[in-house]
Design an enzyme around this catalytic site. Structure first.
Site, short mmCIF file in Angstrom:
data_model
loop_
_atom_site.label_atom_id
_atom_site.label_comp_id
_atom_site.label_asym_id
_atom_site.label_seq_id
_atom_site.Cartn_x
_atom_site.Cartn_y
_atom_site.Cartn_z
N ASP B 53 -60.92 -25.60 -33.40
CA ASP B 53 -61.35 -25.35 -32.03
C ASP B 53 -61.51 -23.87 -31.68
O ASP B 53 -62.07 -23.55 -30.64
CB ASP B 53 -60.41 -26.02 -31.02
CG ASP B 53 -58.99 -25.49 -31.08
OD1 ASP B 53 -58.72 -24.59 -31.90
OD2 ASP B 53 -58.16 -25.97 -30.30
N ARG B 283 -57.66 -25.73 -23.58
CA ARG B 283 -59.01 -25.99 -24.09
C ARG B 283 -60.02 -26.21 -22.97
O ARG B 283 -59.69 -26.09 -21.80
CB ARG B 283 -58.95 -27.22 -25.00
CG ARG B 283 -58.31 -26.92 -26.35
CD ARG B 283 -59.38 -26.57 -27.34
NE ARG B 283 -60.26 -27.69 -27.47
CZ ARG B 283 -60.09 -28.71 -28.31
NH1 ARG B 283 -59.10 -28.68 -29.14
NH2 ARG B 283 -60.92 -29.72 -28.33
N TYR B 291 -49.85 -27.11 -31.07
CA TYR B 291 -49.46 -27.07 -32.48
C TYR B 291 -47.95 -27.10 -32.49
O TYR B 291 -47.31 -26.22 -31.90
CB TYR B 291 -49.93 -25.79 -33.16
CG TYR B 291 -51.40 -25.75 -33.43
CD1 TYR B 291 -51.94 -26.39 -34.55
CD2 TYR B 291 -52.26 -25.04 -32.59
CE1 TYR B 291 -53.31 -26.33 -34.81
CE2 TYR B 291 -53.62 -24.99 -32.85
CZ TYR B 291 -54.14 -25.64 -33.96
OH TYR B 291 -55.48 -25.58 -34.21
N PRO B 377 -54.09 -23.41 -39.46
CA PRO B 377 -55.14 -23.36 -38.46
C PRO B 377 -54.82 -22.50 -37.24
O PRO B 377 -55.68 -22.27 -36.41
CB PRO B 377 -55.27 -24.82 -38.04
CG PRO B 377 -53.92 -25.40 -38.22
CD PRO B 377 -53.27 -24.63 -39.34
#
Lengths: 711, 711
Positions: B53, B283, B291, B377
């Site tokens: 993302d 987001r 996470y 990530p």
């Protein structure tokens, strides 16, 4: 014509006749607000070249306000990206020797008046994006139906309720090959639309024939005629146009120029010595538009032009060709060379300024755009004022059709927009005459005084152009006191840089004009955003609370906390005017902009009403803003200063769905009562209105604005 | 498997295996440049939730460079509008009492490094916009074909010519219901992709069955394997991955949080006292990604994970569920409350850092993205570095397939990108370990020294994060000296704010890195534009001439005028490397940025070569810029200062199609010779290449970039 008993009948809330920018803007509002609506047009296809091309700052602001969706849609903000941004205006005229020379260059926009400035792009693109947006908002339900010819219109005056289908319009579907624009070789011929005087014959030819299936009787609550300068609706309503035409004939051509004229990519006003005037409008891609004064155009016999005013002899259309326009342009621009390629459109017109005597009948049928006002195109106003007409009308129709507001508010349409039309005509009258006449040559008195006695003083022309820019931007349209605008407590300031009616609590916010957008910082994420982007065109009213510096003035916290009780009470305006089971901010939304350092206050310190929560418990984080501070990228924010609001006293603004400031009140319980009174003036009590449950949650009820939680 | 003789065969210039962001970026280049290409993927549909993302500044720059079309298309610049712009990073850790508290807040971007900054939006959207752009550029010719499984690959080493179809790939079309992502109830289950160890079995099951029509033998000039961490192509080429995995297991979940945690809309790094760490990534819309370090995850028996390295016992996937991830998050974030709604995706992964030992075989088959490098990530790097790999490779493949450049240039791909991959892994190694370990509690020595002996110093973590930002932005990737990058005359500067190799004539332009974009003014219209927007990704090299202040230094005019003769000569590099009947700037484009006041020079004073004219005589007005001056809105422009170029001496830059600076040379005839030498190193003479005439003008020849005249 078949008997009315045998033809099919249908109902819709609003019928729009004419799918140019004005009609489409109305449809856009209705689509956005979920109102059933139909839009018909007698042309077979939409425009792919030519027509209007100027887009003013206010139009971009409006486009932006409908461009919320960030995902896979082509939204109206494409216009800003695609248009040619003209930065500069050049003035060319004969020098002392009579030779064409650059007299001056000035910026072609007024810095600071808006976050947008004037640009140019052709009308067909704008119509495409409007169509796309209407389709998206209505989920495919509203699309222009064409070619449809209106045959008759009738207002049933016995039907008095707002929700009655009081207007009947008989329409006929034409075959697709009728009513297509003419071509001149491969070039789109705008003369077809510019001179539609033959339409009476067109009607006579097509009204009576056809099969019964071609006809339909549409019953509507309200009807809009946005059907152009030769408006059929206007004629049916027997509304007169007042004004005059002139002797000046102009040609327009869109093409790619091949030239050594150095300012071909600036807007230019060129006054030649003896060959007339020309305006250069550099367009998107390589295109360029020229407006050219035509010296010799044969005329038909004198006669009535069918619009209520005497014409001074109509132009013989067949004599206006791309070749004749370019020939004239070459003469005007000498000693520079000019050749053209990729000619895509041309037309000719006779300058005139006229305004309709009324903009509506019975509060049921309205007219807008060119149907209300016609003028010369060179100030780039036509498409803009036309869209702004219906940007004014559309949300009012939506509020009435939803049953949220009384139809009385529709009367403010004519009140607010007729004044704008008159201002426009006055400006255009002055500007177009100065542009069309021969120039005075500098120091010409010493050369040949007699020749220039009647010449235009180019300094005056220059001044009129510059002064007109503010008006032309569309950002200062000022709506009068009415049930929807309360200038209570505001005083008129004239002659200053910022004119308008100002309340002392927000002494830089002109009441009745659109709210200027400035940057604020999201309290939750410290993100810089334009206030206007948090007030999109979704049909909602907003109450914008400026509680001042909450950290420094603790009593301001107390006031804000007390608001919670008032607003949560069963009879608060928030509850009275919102349907029982709709989202709490469906009709009126509250935004809070404080003046404290964001680092002194935590988000959850704010009372509940400032940060609404939906039926799932999700918080809308983007309703509390910091209006004074410094962003991480160094940008200084102080909307209190921009708006002239004191950081101790605070203030509150009521803002209409079209972003015009309706009223300024005190930041206090008393001020809140004034807000209540404002809405009591025209809103309808919803405390017994339970929306029908749909397949989804009642909160998603389709005909009510769903406040999207969103970044 | 059917005999190879009976199955159908086809040819394409480039075959791309794997349609994630890396494969799509390569296809985008090829589509833009008109190269025949196919792209296949074994998954049945593309991604609608989850996955990567983070989008870094450099990725936005690349997107922007492919977003020229201003009209009806949804272009890649939508990403910037749609993404959530994270402004802030908050660090939370135990305070002296061991209670979670905000330790600090910092900006989450580096001002000035780019006109864009890091944002977040989910990978599925990015893939959609890439697909749309590929479709638009290729006029519908290139679309992802799925589900297709590659069965075998063979490089024919006897085929030595660049244009030979030297690679054969046997593929099989699967049925649509195979290879779909798994669901966990209504929630997309990322575990399907995160643990693809079972794919060997999947192959075994599906390779041999099926009808002959399901198979196809694709012959390609070049092949790209962008098929993910478990790359089939990489295994076929027997390329090893080097690196290691760790014990740390993380879960990821996308949902809408309901919480009183005040920084839920900032990026947060949370180190809890005893419950592990968590990263919060707010987001687009209301979504939020967490996470979360998972404390207890059951493992399978030790074994080889099929990727050439020993795994420390694979995770038992069935134990990772949305519920288990949220449970852990609640513990970490206490004393704040956390509930979740609208869970849309989750996955789990084991941290590891590995890089492929090689990125290609025989200069014919290449691998990119996760097939080359895998890592954690949380730094938001994966999607970015993967796209940047193929942004590097794609234009080189296009130049070779067009026959414009020798295939030698393909060797620079591994040279340039392998170093970036190693830098990435080094950064991630440091960052992820600091994030995964327990925090040192401030002043804990005085409380319980022994407990925190191995704890992470959070100040060090903070520092690593900040220092890594520049690298993470992707804007400082530095490509070594090669046939495509000449650092001749440049000196390395280290330890300063701007590191890199600098030529004294442009001492702020690091050679080998992407050219920083600054504002310039169009000479013709005085419009402010970003230089990068006049250098879109269309496959062309650019020579950017900085002739200095032409008004003040008349001799600079002389030099510029002399260039005209050199460049118009039959053997100039402009003529040698451009097909005979293509547009004059199809392959190499010249831009001129002067430092004079625009009001002292007229457009037509410039020599012809600076303002190219097309076959119709239309001038491209947007190749001459003013690099020093003040725009009408008051913006000061001085790109000479930004680039460290002297206004008397001037300079010239050679810029590659990927906007990396290839060489800096003197503004002189001698400098022009060096430009000639640069291109001689790898370009192919086109003086006998007459493009086939198409239905349109030869100037529109489809496989050569058509320089669009444009605003």
């Amino acid at each position: 014509m078949p008997s009315q008993k045998t033809i099919k009948e249908s109902k819709t809330d609003v019928l729009i006749i004419g799918a140019g920018p004005s009609g489409l803007m109305c449809a856009l509002w209705l689509a956005r607000c979920g109102i059933p609506c139909r839009i018909i047009d007698k042309r077979a296809g939409n425009i792919f070249a030519g027509q209007a091309d100027g887009l003013q700052s206010r139009s971009f602001e409006i486009f932006q306000s409908f461009s919320e969706d960030p995902f896979d849609f082509v939204t109206l903000d494409k216009a800003w990206k695609a248009a040619n941004h003209m930065m500069e205006m050049s003035f060319w005229s004969p020098n002392e020797k009579g030779t064409l020379a650059r007299k001056s260059r000035i910026p072609d926009f007024i810095p600071g008046i808006s976050r947008f400035h004037e640009c140019v792009i052709h009308q067909g693109k704008i119509e495409n994006w409007l169509n796309t947006s209407i389709d998206q908002f209505s989920e495919g339900k509203i699309n222009v139906e064409r070619p449809y010819l209106p045959i008759s219109i009738k207002i049933d005056e016995t039907k008095k309720e707002d929700q009655d289908y009081a207007v009947e319009v008989l329409v006929k579907k034409l075959s697709d090959d009728l009513a297509k624009p003419e071509q001149y070789g491969n070039i789109s011929n705008g003369l077809f639309r510019a001179f539609e005087g033959d339409q009476d014959k067109f009607y006579a030819d097509h009204v009576s024939d056809g099969n019964v299936e071609d006809f339909e009787l549409i019953k509507a609550k309200y009807v809009l005629g946005s059907d152009g300068a030769h408006s059929w609706v206007r004629k049916q309503l027997e509304i007169e146009m007042q004004g005059e035409t002139t002797d000046f004939i102009w040609g327009v051509i869109d093409m790619v120029p091949i030239t050594d004229f150095p300012d071909i990519r600036s807007r230019c006003a060129i006054h030649s010595k003896d060959c007339g005037s020309m305006m250069v409008i550099p367009r998107e891609n390589d295109l360029c538009r020229l407006y050219i004064q035509l010296k010799e155009v044969a005329r038909e016999d004198d006669g009535n032009d069918g619009n209520g005013t005497k014409a001074k002899g109509r132009i013989d259309r067949s004599k206006i060709t791309p070749e004749s326009i370019v020939k004239q342009a070459k003469e005007i621009i000498q000693p520079f060379n000019l050749d053209v390629t990729d000619v895509s459109w041309f037309t000719g017109y006779q300058i005139g300024q006229r305004v309709a005597t009324g903009f509506q009948r019975n509060n049921r049928v309205f007219i807008s755009g060119d149907a209300c006002h016609t003028h010369s195109p060179k100030a780039g106003q036509g498409m803009n004022v036309s869209m702004q007409d219906t940007y004014n009308l559309g949300f009012k129709l939506a509020l009435v059709c939803k049953g949220l507001a009384k139809s009385d508010i529709l009367q403010t349409y004519q009140l607010e927009r007729k004044k704008v039309a008159h201002d426009l005509i006055e400006f255009d009258h002055k500007f177009s005459r100065l542009f069309s006449r021969k120039p005075m040559i500098p120091n010409a008195e010493t050369l040949d005084g007699s020749r220039d006695a009647g010449g235009v003083d180019l300094d005056e022309f220059h001044q009129v152009y510059v002064q007109g820019g503010k008006f032309a931007s569309g950002t200062i349209s000022d709506y009068q006191d009415s049930i929807m605008v309360k200038k209570t407590g505001a005083k008129s300031r004239l002659g200053e840089e910022s004119e308008g009616d100002f309340h002392p609590l927000a002494n830089k916010v002109p009441v009745g004009r659109r709210l200027f957008s400035d940057l604020v910082l999201g309290h939750i994420d410290y993100k810089l955003v334009h206030l206007a982007d948090k007030m999109p065109s979704d049909g909602r009213f907003r109450v914008v609370i400026f509680p001042g510096d909450l950290h420094q003035y603790k009593s301001n916290w107390d006031v804000l906390n007390k608001f919670n009780d008032v607003l949560e009470a069963k009879d608060s305006f928030m509850k009275r005017y919102t349907p029982v089971n709709a989202f709490q901010s469906s009709v009126i939304e509250i935004l809070t902009i404080h003046a404290s350092s964001r680092f002194d206050i935590e988000f959850h310190d704010f009372p509940q009403f400032t940060r609404s929560v939906d039926f799932k418990g999700r918080t809308d984080y983007w309703r509390i803003f910091c209006g004074a501070g410094k962003a991480y990228d160094g940008t200084a924010v102080d909307i209190y200063k921009t708006f002239g609001i004191d950081k101790q006293a605070g203030a509150m603004l009521i803002v209409r769905p079209d972003s015009h400031v309706a009223q300024v009140v005190e930041f206090s319980i008393d001020g809140l009562k004034q807000v209540d009174e404002y809405f009591s003036g025209f809103m309808i009590d919803q405390r017994n209105n339970v929306l029908p449950e749909k397949d989804k949650s009642v909160n998603d009820a389709t005909r009510f604005v769903q406040p999207k939680l969103g970044v």
